[in-house]
Design an enzyme around this catalytic site. Structure first.
Site, PDB file in Angstrom:
ATOM      1  N   HIS A   1     -46.451   6.990  11.231  1.00 44.42           N
ATOM      2  CA  HIS A   1     -45.692   5.786  11.576  1.00 44.42           C
ATOM      3  C   HIS A   1     -46.420   4.982  12.643  1.00 44.42           C
ATOM      4  O   HIS A   1     -47.335   5.460  13.274  1.00 44.42           O
ATOM      5  CB  HIS A   1     -44.279   6.143  12.056  1.00 44.42           C
ATOM      6  CG  HIS A   1     -44.218   6.810  13.398  1.00 44.42           C
ATOM      7  ND1 HIS A   1     -44.363   8.165  13.566  1.00 44.42           N
ATOM      8  CD2 HIS A   1     -44.022   6.295  14.636  1.00 44.42           C
ATOM      9  CE1 HIS A   1     -44.249   8.462  14.849  1.00 44.42           C
ATOM     10  NE2 HIS A   1     -44.046   7.346  15.526  1.00 44.42           N
TER      11      HIS A   1
ATOM     12  N   GLU B   1     -41.519   2.280  13.342  1.00 46.53           N
ATOM     13  CA  GLU B   1     -40.547   2.692  14.349  1.00 46.53           C
ATOM     14  C   GLU B   1     -40.270   1.509  15.280  1.00 46.53           C
ATOM     15  O   GLU B   1     -41.183   1.002  15.929  1.00 46.53           O
ATOM     16  CB  GLU B   1     -41.096   3.867  15.154  1.00 46.53           C
ATOM     17  CG  GLU B   1     -40.217   4.305  16.297  1.00 46.53           C
ATOM     18  CD  GLU B   1     -40.885   5.354  17.175  1.00 46.53           C
ATOM     19  OE1 GLU B   1     -40.324   5.676  18.224  1.00 46.53           O
ATOM     20  OE2 GLU B   1     -41.987   5.849  16.818  1.00 46.53           O
TER      21      GLU B   1
ATOM     22  N   HIS C   1     -51.845  -6.427  14.613  1.00 48.49           N
ATOM     23  CA  HIS C   1     -50.886  -6.843  13.607  1.00 48.49           C
ATOM     24  C   HIS C   1     -50.644  -5.717  12.614  1.00 48.49           C
ATOM     25  O   HIS C   1     -51.429  -4.784  12.510  1.00 48.49           O
ATOM     26  CB  HIS C   1     -51.348  -8.110  12.872  1.00 48.49           C
ATOM     27  CG  HIS C   1     -52.545  -7.924  12.011  1.00 48.49           C
ATOM     28  ND1 HIS C   1     -53.823  -8.065  12.494  1.00 48.49           N
ATOM     29  CD2 HIS C   1     -52.679  -7.605  10.700  1.00 48.49           C
ATOM     30  CE1 HIS C   1     -54.681  -7.846  11.516  1.00 48.49           C
ATOM     31  NE2 HIS C   1     -54.016  -7.559  10.407  1.00 48.49           N
TER      32      HIS C   1
ATOM     33  N   GLU D   1     -49.421  -9.404   8.496  1.00 48.19           N
ATOM     34  CA  GLU D   1     -50.281  -9.995   7.475  1.00 48.19           C
ATOM     35  C   GLU D   1     -49.703  -9.677   6.102  1.00 48.19           C
ATOM     36  O   GLU D   1     -49.272  -8.552   5.844  1.00 48.19           O
ATOM     37  CB  GLU D   1     -51.680  -9.415   7.601  1.00 48.19           C
ATOM     38  CG  GLU D   1     -52.678  -9.974   6.626  1.00 48.19           C
ATOM     39  CD  GLU D   1     -54.076  -9.405   6.835  1.00 48.19           C
ATOM     40  OE1 GLU D   1     -54.975  -9.807   6.083  1.00 48.19           O
ATOM     41  OE2 GLU D   1     -54.268  -8.560   7.729  1.00 48.19           O
TER      42      GLU D   1
END
Length: 123
Positions: free
Chosen positions: A7, A56, A75, A117
Site C-alpha cells: 500500500h 491508505e 504522485h 496521473e
C-alpha cells in the site's frame, strides 16, 4: 528474498471528502478501517477491486490546517480501460490539473492537492 507493493499512504485533512473523491473519481472503495480507542487518528484503506494494492488515507484528529505539500513532486498513477470516458468524468468534476496531449496522459488533483496521473490501459 522477494518484496512486493502492499500500500501507499497519504495524509488527508478531511477524511470523508477524500473518501468521496476517490470513490467518485476513481471508483476506489473502502476495504478496511482502523481507529484506535483514543480516536486520535483514523485509517481507511481504499481498493480498486482488481489488484491487492491499497491506498491508505490517514486522518489525524488534532490536525487543524491543510497539509503543505511543498513542491508536490510525488504522485500516484492509475490506468483506465476507457480513457475518454474517464477524461470526461474528471472534466465534469473540474479536477484535471494538468494535461500532456503529446504523451497521452493527464493528472487530476484530490481535495488535499495530491496529483494522480491517469493513463490509458492499452498504452
Amino acid at each position: 528474498m522477494k518484496f512486493k507493493f502492499d500500500h501507499n499512504n497519504i495524509n488527508v485533512f478531511n477524511l470523508e471528502k477524500s473518501v468521496t473523491f476517490y470513490k467518485e473519481a476513481l471508483g476506489f472503495e473502502p476495504v478496511r478501517t482502523y481507529e484506535p480507542d483514543d480516536k486520535s487518528f483514523k485509517l481507511i484503506y481504499l481498493g480498486d477491486g482488481v489488484s491487492a494494492h491499497r491506498l491508505e488515507l490517514t486522518w489525524l484528529r488534532d490536525r487543524t490546517e491543510p497539509y503543505n505539500l511543498g513542491d508536490n513532486e510525488i504522485h500516484l498513477c492509475v490506468t483506465v480501460d476507457d480513457y475518454e470516458e474517464a477524461h470526461e468524468l474528471h472534466k465534469r468534476m473540474n479536477c484535471i490539473c494538468y494535461e500532456n496531449y503529446g504523451m497521452g496522459l493527464y493528472f487530476i488533483n484530490d481535495p488535499d492537492g495530491y496529483w494522480i496521473e491517469v493513463l490509458p490501459a492499452n498504452r
